[in-house]
Design an enzyme around this catalytic site. Structure first.
Site, mmCIF file in Angstrom:
data_model
loop_
_atom_site.group_PDB
_atom_site.id
_atom_site.type_symbol
_atom_site.label_atom_id
_atom_site.label_comp_id
_atom_site.label_asym_id
_atom_site.label_seq_id
_atom_site.Cartn_x
_atom_site.Cartn_y
_atom_site.Cartn_z
ATOM 1 C CE LYS A 81 -2.134 3.438 2.387
ATOM 2 N NZ LYS A 81 -1.581 4.407 3.342
ATOM 3 C CG ASP B 61 -7.132 3.218 1.760
ATOM 4 O OD1 ASP B 61 -8.128 2.675 1.267
ATOM 5 O OD2 ASP B 61 -6.964 4.438 1.729
#
Length: 219
Positions: free
Chosen positions: A126, A145
DNA sequence: ATCCCGAGGG
DNA sequence: CCCTCTGGAT
């Protein structure tokens, strides 16, 4: 929900079109001057809002503007600055470890591949995808996320809860050109409209294509 | 699966 | 009180 990959691609196109129309600017909300600072801010953003990260990074970057400076900072110094963000011991450890590895292994220059970035302490897919996409314009993947996971599930673009599988699913149905903007816009949408605890469905630009509508009355 | 961890909202 | 916030490492 959408059985075939083609049905998912069709849904994905609708989502992208509406997101683009409703959120013309797709930008990262984390304040930073350099790629290094963006990476540090993104590490700090775990389980914490961007506003709160932005409230401490001016102090952090004034004292430790680059990898060399941060690598030389003490654990106590860094912990004190990031304390209000939660996970402060781990975040301070990761920030310092990241900076030290950047100095020692990469001569102070951030690597620009996902494979190298995720070897840095506190940096997963991420965080690496945020840096590559935002700072270097490299579409290495889709940023997954908590907002992207929740809303992509709601919209029927993936059924998984596993971030790696969600990312793979999204990469399969989104045009590569939209990988970065999709995440930025969805994160903004998740904060303003599709709020986890109490979504503002009556204000939602995705209402007509949200499979959730009709299942669970939310006002 | 569990831990890290503080702050803000309902 | 409980849930959530731009996750990652073990």
């Amino acid at each position: 929900m959408f059985e075939s990959i083609d049905a998912k691609k069709k849904q994905a196109r609708k989502v992208v079109t509406r997101l683009r129309k409703h959120y013309p600017v797709a930008e990262c909300a984390l304040h930073h001057e350099t790629p290094f600072q963006l990476l540090a801010a993104t590490i700090l953003s775990a389980q914490c809002t961007d506003e709160r990260v932005n409230s401490v990074t001016p102090i952090l970057f004034e004292k430790f503007p680059d990898a060399e400076a941060l690598a030389a900072g003490t654990q106590a110094q860094v912990e004190k600055i990031v304390k209000s963000l939660g996970f402060f011991r781990a975040k301070a450890t990761n920030l310092r470890g990241m900076a030290q590895r950047v100095v020692e292994v990469y001569d102070g220059e951030l690597p620009r591949t996902l494979e190298e970035l995720i070897t840095l302490p506190g940096v997963g897919r991420k965080t690496a995808n945020v840096l590559l996409g935002t700072a270097y314009g490299i579409a290495s993947g889709v940023v997954v996320d908590t907002h992207v996971r929740r809303i992509s599930n709601l919209l029927g673009l993936t059924e998984s809860q596993n971030p790696d599988i969600i990312e793979r699913d999204l990469m399969a149905v989104l045009p590569k050109k939209e990988w970065i903007t999709y995440s930025h816009r969805l994160i903004h949408h998740g904060r303003q409209i599709c709020i986890a605890r109490r979504p503002k469905c009556t204000e939602c630009p995705l209402l007509k294509i949200c499979p959730r509508v009709g299942l669970d009355p939310l006002e």
